[in-house]
Design a protein around this motif. Structure first.
Motif, PDB file in Angstrom:
ATOM      1  N   THR A  22       0.833  -1.205   0.000  1.00  0.00           N
ATOM      2  CA  THR A  22       0.000   0.000   0.000  1.00  0.00           C
ATOM      3  C   THR A  22       0.864   1.250   0.000  1.00  0.00           C
ATOM      4  O   THR A  22       1.838   1.344   0.754  1.00  0.00           O
ATOM      5  CB  THR A  22      -0.913   0.023   1.245  1.00  0.00           C
ATOM      6  OG1 THR A  22      -1.674  -1.168   1.288  1.00  0.00           O
ATOM      7  CG2 THR A  22      -1.845   1.220   1.195  1.00  0.00           C
ATOM      8  N   VAL A  24       1.967   4.603   1.144  1.00  0.00           N
ATOM      9  CA  VAL A  24       1.795   5.374   2.379  1.00  0.00           C
ATOM     10  C   VAL A  24       1.565   6.840   2.046  1.00  0.00           C
ATOM     11  O   VAL A  24       0.615   7.461   2.523  1.00  0.00           O
ATOM     12  CB  VAL A  24       3.029   5.214   3.294  1.00  0.00           C
ATOM     13  CG1 VAL A  24       2.894   6.120   4.525  1.00  0.00           C
ATOM     14  CG2 VAL A  24       3.176   3.760   3.727  1.00  0.00           C
ATOM     15  N   LYS A  25       2.424   7.392   1.209  1.00  0.00           N
ATOM     16  CA  LYS A  25       2.256   8.799   0.824  1.00  0.00           C
ATOM     17  C   LYS A  25       3.011   9.069  -0.474  1.00  0.00           C
ATOM     18  O   LYS A  25       4.151   8.621  -0.640  1.00  0.00           O
ATOM     19  CB  LYS A  25       2.776   9.733   1.919  1.00  0.00           C
ATOM     20  CG  LYS A  25       2.426  11.211   1.693  1.00  0.00           C
ATOM     21  CD  LYS A  25       2.984  12.077   2.812  1.00  0.00           C
ATOM     22  CE  LYS A  25       2.524  13.518   2.713  1.00  0.00           C
ATOM     23  NZ  LYS A  25       1.121  13.712   3.107  1.00  0.00           N
ATOM     24  N   THR A  72       7.925   9.175   9.338  1.00  0.00           N
ATOM     25  CA  THR A  72       6.566   8.661   9.167  1.00  0.00           C
ATOM     26  C   THR A  72       6.186   7.746  10.322  1.00  0.00           C
ATOM     27  O   THR A  72       7.041   7.082  10.908  1.00  0.00           O
ATOM     28  CB  THR A  72       6.431   7.888   7.834  1.00  0.00           C
ATOM     29  OG1 THR A  72       5.079   7.449   7.679  1.00  0.00           O
ATOM     30  CG2 THR A  72       7.345   6.669   7.795  1.00  0.00           C
ATOM     31  N   ASP A  73       4.884   7.728  10.616  1.00  0.00           N
ATOM     32  CA  ASP A  73       4.353   6.762  11.573  1.00  0.00           C
ATOM     33  C   ASP A  73       3.607   5.652  10.840  1.00  0.00           C
ATOM     34  O   ASP A  73       2.915   4.846  11.451  1.00  0.00           O
ATOM     35  CB  ASP A  73       3.441   7.443  12.599  1.00  0.00           C
ATOM     36  CG  ASP A  73       2.220   8.100  11.941  1.00  0.00           C
ATOM     37  OD1 ASP A  73       2.033   7.970  10.709  1.00  0.00           O
ATOM     38  OD2 ASP A  73       1.444   8.745  12.674  1.00  0.00           O
ATOM     39  N   THR A  75       1.390   6.299   8.355  1.00  0.00           N
ATOM     40  CA  THR A  75       0.164   6.831   7.758  1.00  0.00           C
ATOM     41  C   THR A  75       0.512   8.008   6.858  1.00  0.00           C
ATOM     42  O   THR A  75       1.571   8.627   7.001  1.00  0.00           O
ATOM     43  CB  THR A  75      -0.831   7.304   8.828  1.00  0.00           C
ATOM     44  OG1 THR A  75      -0.298   8.471   9.494  1.00  0.00           O
ATOM     45  CG2 THR A  75      -1.086   6.208   9.858  1.00  0.00           C
ATOM     46  N   SER A  76      -0.423   8.341   5.959  1.00  0.00           N
ATOM     47  CA  SER A  76      -0.186   9.469   5.057  1.00  0.00           C
ATOM     48  C   SER A  76      -0.084  10.780   5.824  1.00  0.00           C
ATOM     49  O   SER A  76       0.821  11.586   5.599  1.00  0.00           O
ATOM     50  CB  SER A  76      -1.315   9.560   4.021  1.00  0.00           C
ATOM     51  OG  SER A  76      -1.110  10.650   3.151  1.00  0.00           O
ATOM     52  N   THR A  77      -1.000  10.997   6.754  1.00  0.00           N
ATOM     53  CA  THR A  77      -0.984  12.253   7.519  1.00  0.00           C
ATOM     54  C   THR A  77       0.190  12.310   8.489  1.00  0.00           C
ATOM     55  O   THR A  77       0.611  13.393   8.890  1.00  0.00           O
ATOM     56  CB  THR A  77      -2.299  12.426   8.301  1.00  0.00           C
ATOM     57  OG1 THR A  77      -2.502  11.267   9.137  1.00  0.00           O
ATOM     58  CG2 THR A  77      -3.479  12.579   7.356  1.00  0.00           C
ATOM     59  N   THR A  79       3.219  11.324   7.787  1.00  0.00           N
ATOM     60  CA  THR A  79       4.468  11.342   7.020  1.00  0.00           C
ATOM     61  C   THR A  79       4.798  12.791   6.689  1.00  0.00           C
ATOM     62  O   THR A  79       4.036  13.460   5.999  1.00  0.00           O
ATOM     63  CB  THR A  79       4.330  10.529   5.721  1.00  0.00           C
ATOM     64  OG1 THR A  79       3.954   9.192   6.046  1.00  0.00           O
ATOM     65  CG2 THR A  79       5.632  10.520   4.941  1.00  0.00           C
TER      66      THR A  79
END
Length: 344
Positions: A22, A24-25, A72-73, A75-77, A79
């Motif tokens: 997937t 991520v960003k 990044t953690d 997730t998109s938000t 990162t």
């Protein structure tokens, strides 16, 4: 009862079984342009890495700030760009990312190449000048042994120009780093990576007093004895053995030398080519998992493919035979995938 099932994931650029890859960003939003994330390093539940948002779509001010530090953690938000260390589009090019004493560090270039630390925020990203007497020591090849960080650096105070390349220094995380003690008569120039094995630091290097007869070979630094010792002259005589890919499996250190698979127990007599892999060349990307050694090799007919060495049986088995336009699979970037299941 919780059962942990560990399986090897080889990154093939496709979906494997029911697992999903997937995005991520999309850091660089310029369509086909890449952010080229590198040096992913886990620290305190986050992943730090270097990336380049050349389109400026996710960096402050929408500008091209070059290759800089990101975090990044997963997730998109979560990162985000961390800090513009080198002003402008050329970037600070972070590398040598590592954790030491519960802090995250990396090497980057602003006006010179120095060590930096970061907590994932702009304000918490600051320079750590571990050798104030040198400008641009460029610490790299980090390893940790007995609570001390070891690096190679580009220069030493008072050294002649011939002695400045890739010297070994140690750092306690508080005081200035210092060159390691060496009771020998020469000086070292360390090449490629280093690894801690049998309470010593193993490395591919040149030692000045051995160079005329040995060349670049396998050495170990013993911090207790304060000595650099030649483990074995693999490429006999003045030739260089071109060692890389240090990987520990069990009580044995494996590595590539002269395009072949080698192993050592830390002694000269115990440093040997792996006979069962003697028909393979182009050895690279070693990875230890589940008491097996995975690696890239070339049998001269099928290109670069994935192989596995079983040290218990002393056998080498070809796992993949995936052909591309140049008949190479080029397996790399291995990772352990852990799947948990609960049964009551």
């Amino acid at each position: 009862m919780k059962k942990q099932l560990l399986s090897l994931v080889v990154i093939l650029g496709a979906l494997i079984s029911n697992a999903q890859v997937t995005l991520v960003k999309e850091i660089n939003d310029a369509g086909s342009s890449n952010s080229s994330p590198t040096n992913l390093t886990v620290h305190n539940g986050q992943i730090f890495f270097a990336a380049d948002d050349s389109n400026g779509s996710n960096t402050p001010g929408g500008a091209d700030l070059g290759k800089e530090l990101w975090v990044t953690d997963g997730t998109s938000t979560g990162t985000s760009f961390v800090k513009d260390i080198k002003t402008g589009s050329s970037g600070s090019n972070p590398f040598n990312l590592f954790s030491f004493n519960n802090k995250f560090y990396f090497t980057a270039f602003d006006t010179s190449s120095e060590l930096w630390t970061s907590d994932g925020t702009e304000a918490g990203t600051t320079k750590v000048d571990i050798m104030p007497s040198i400008t641009g020591e460029a610490p790299q090849r980090f390893v940790e042994l007995d609570g001390l960080a070891y690096f190679t650096v580009g220069g030493q105070p008072g050294s002649t120009s011939a002695e400045t390349a890739n010297k070994l220094v140690q750092w306690d995380g508080i005081n200035d780093a210092v060159q390691v003690a060496d009771v020998g008569s020469g000086f070292e120039s360390i090449l490629q990576s280093m690894i801690v094995f049998n309470n010593q630091i193993f490395m591919y290097m040149n030692y000045s007093t051995d160079d005329a007869t040995v060349g670049n070979e396998l050495y170990a630094y013993n911090p207790t004895a304060d000595t650099f010792s030649l483990i074995k002259d693999i490429d006999t005589g003045t030739g260089d053995s071109s060692i890389s890919n240090f990987t520990i499996l069990g009580s044995t250190l494996y590595f590539e030398a002269d395009n072949a698979l080698w192993k050592t127990d830390g002694t000269t007599a115990g440093t040997l080519a792996v006979a069962s892999a003697s028909t393979l060349a182009g050895i690279a990307n070693l990875y230890a998992w589940n008491n097996l050694l995975f690696f890239e090799g070339d049998d001269a007919s099928n290109g670069d493919q994935l192989y596995v060495y079983n040290p218990t049986l002393d056998t080498v088995t070809n796992i993949s035979n995936i052909s591309g336009s140049n008949n190479d699979h080029n397996p790399s970037d291995f990772a352990a995938y852990i799947r948990y299941s609960n049964k009551h």
